[in-house]
Design an enzyme around this catalytic site. Structure first.
Site, short mmCIF file in Angstrom:
data_model
loop_
_atom_site.label_atom_id
_atom_site.label_comp_id
_atom_site.label_asym_id
_atom_site.label_seq_id
_atom_site.Cartn_x
_atom_site.Cartn_y
_atom_site.Cartn_z
N GLU A 187 -45.67 6.50 16.01
CA GLU A 187 -46.83 7.12 15.36
C GLU A 187 -47.97 7.23 16.37
OE1 GLU A 187 -46.75 6.56 10.86
OE2 GLU A 187 -47.66 4.77 11.68
N GLU A 225 -53.38 1.00 12.28
CA GLU A 225 -54.63 0.57 11.63
C GLU A 225 -54.77 -0.95 11.71
OE1 GLU A 225 -53.95 2.70 7.97
OE2 GLU A 225 -54.18 4.57 9.10
N LYS A 278 -51.09 2.56 2.21
CA LYS A 278 -52.33 1.97 2.74
C LYS A 278 -53.12 1.32 1.60
CE LYS A 278 -52.24 5.68 6.08
NZ LYS A 278 -52.80 6.17 7.30
N SER A 331 -49.48 12.62 10.21
CA SER A 331 -49.78 13.91 9.57
C SER A 331 -48.51 14.69 9.20
CB SER A 331 -50.71 14.75 10.44
OG SER A 331 -51.97 14.08 10.58
N HIS A 348 -48.68 -1.57 12.35
CA HIS A 348 -49.26 -0.24 12.07
C HIS A 348 -50.54 -0.10 12.88
CE1 HIS A 348 -51.23 3.08 10.02
NE2 HIS A 348 -50.03 3.44 9.61
N ASN A 382 -46.28 5.24 3.25
CA ASN A 382 -47.22 4.12 3.45
C ASN A 382 -48.48 4.41 2.64
OD1 ASN A 382 -48.80 2.04 4.35
ND2 ASN A 382 -49.28 3.00 6.31
N GLY A 399 -53.46 10.52 9.97
CA GLY A 399 -54.54 10.86 9.05
C GLY A 399 -55.50 11.91 9.60
N GLY A 446 -48.19 8.84 5.40
CA GLY A 446 -49.32 8.27 4.67
C GLY A 446 -49.76 9.19 3.55
N GLY A 447 -50.78 10.01 3.84
CA GLY A 447 -51.43 10.84 2.82
C GLY A 447 -50.48 11.63 1.93
C1 PEP Z 1 -49.33 6.35 8.36
O1 PEP Z 1 -50.11 5.78 7.64
O2 PEP Z 1 -48.45 5.69 8.94
C2 PEP Z 1 -49.44 7.80 8.55
C3 PEP Z 1 -48.59 8.38 9.35
O3 PEP Z 1 -50.44 8.45 7.87
P1 PEP Z 1 -50.61 10.05 7.68
O4 PEP Z 1 -49.25 10.58 7.28
O5 PEP Z 1 -51.62 10.20 6.61
O6 PEP Z 1 -51.03 10.61 9.00
#
Ligand code: PEP
Length: 250
Positions: A167, A97, A11, A212, A95, A9, A173, A233-234
């Protein structure tokens, strides 16, 4: 046996030029993933959906959000026909966010899930509790409500096309990932609700863990029986890191 799935993802990251660079590199990433029988995908911003899909048509490319309405006076929104015109078959729904910053509710998520399924698309439906809810021991009731209300009215036939991501909001994050035991416990719980809703189809639905996830910890989640992949994500942004996630997923 459920196929392992890794979804990045992005973002609000990557310009079209940056997305194009990743998309070119993803041709090799996809070959690598296919050699390990793993499905991979990314959810770029709307502006980069076409460039990624066009560059690597076999990659799963999903939107990060979608409006349930077909068209109309909804300034700033994107509809399902607009995504389908670009060849996009997947979308994230709910999601955290979007739930936190854009007031999405289980009800609005449900409208999106139903609209996507009606259009033969795959909703990747995200659920998870906040830190306060986790600390108050409310994880399961919160997740159960998100699943039951978000998937209300989904038929057993359509349920085959669902993907779920657990999640925990406190792990997204933050670098504070849920332990593999917590993640498995909640993913197993989600599968029991899916079984109640959809019977045997529940065994076919992929449930991902997200929060994460890194190349260094993905393996431990994949060893758990009810975790079928990861939403990342990251660590999904750089090609090298994505390659390491594929390497370590199984
Ligand atoms: C996400 O954006 O769904 C996510 C899990 O981000 P991260 O892996 O950065 O925690």
């Amino acid at each position: 046996m459920r196929t392992k799935l890794l979804v990045g993802n992005w973002k609000m990251n990557k310009t079209r030029a940056e997305a194009l660079d990743f998309a070119k590199a993803s041709i090799e990433l996809l070959k690598f993933a296919q050699s390990k029988q793993i499905q991979i995908g990314v959810t770029p911003t709307y502006l980069s959906l076409d460039v990624v899909k066009h560059t690597n048509p076999n990659l799963i490319v999903g939107a990060q959000n979608v409006n349930a309405k077909e068209s109309g006076a909804y300034t700033g929104e994107i509809s399902i026909p607009m995504l389908k015109e670009l060849g996009i078959e997947w979308s994230l729904v709910g999601h955290s966010e979007r739930r936190t910053y854009y007031a999405e509710t289980n009800h609005t998520c449900n409208e999106k899930v139903l609209a996507l399924l009606a259009n033969k698309m795959t909703p990747l439906y995200c659920v998870g509790e906040t830190l306060g809810q986790f600390e108050a021991g409310l994880t399961k009731p919160i997740v159960e409500a998100q699943i039951r209300e978000g998937l209300k009215g989904v038929s057993q036939e359509d349920a085959r096309h669902l993907v779920i991501a657990y999640e925990p909001v406190w792990s997204i994050g933050t670098g504070k990932n849920a332990s593999k035991e917590i993640a498995e416990d909640v993913c197993h719980f989600i599968r029991t609700i899916l079984k109640d809703l959809f019977g045997g189809v529940s065994e076919k639905i992929q449930i991902l863990y997200g929060g994460s996830v890194k190349p260094t910890n993905i393996k431990e989640y994949m060893a758990m029986p009810n975790i079928d992949g990861a939403l990342v994500g990251g660590a999904s942004l750089a090609v090298d890191s994505f390659a390491q996630l594929i390497e370590n997923i199984g």
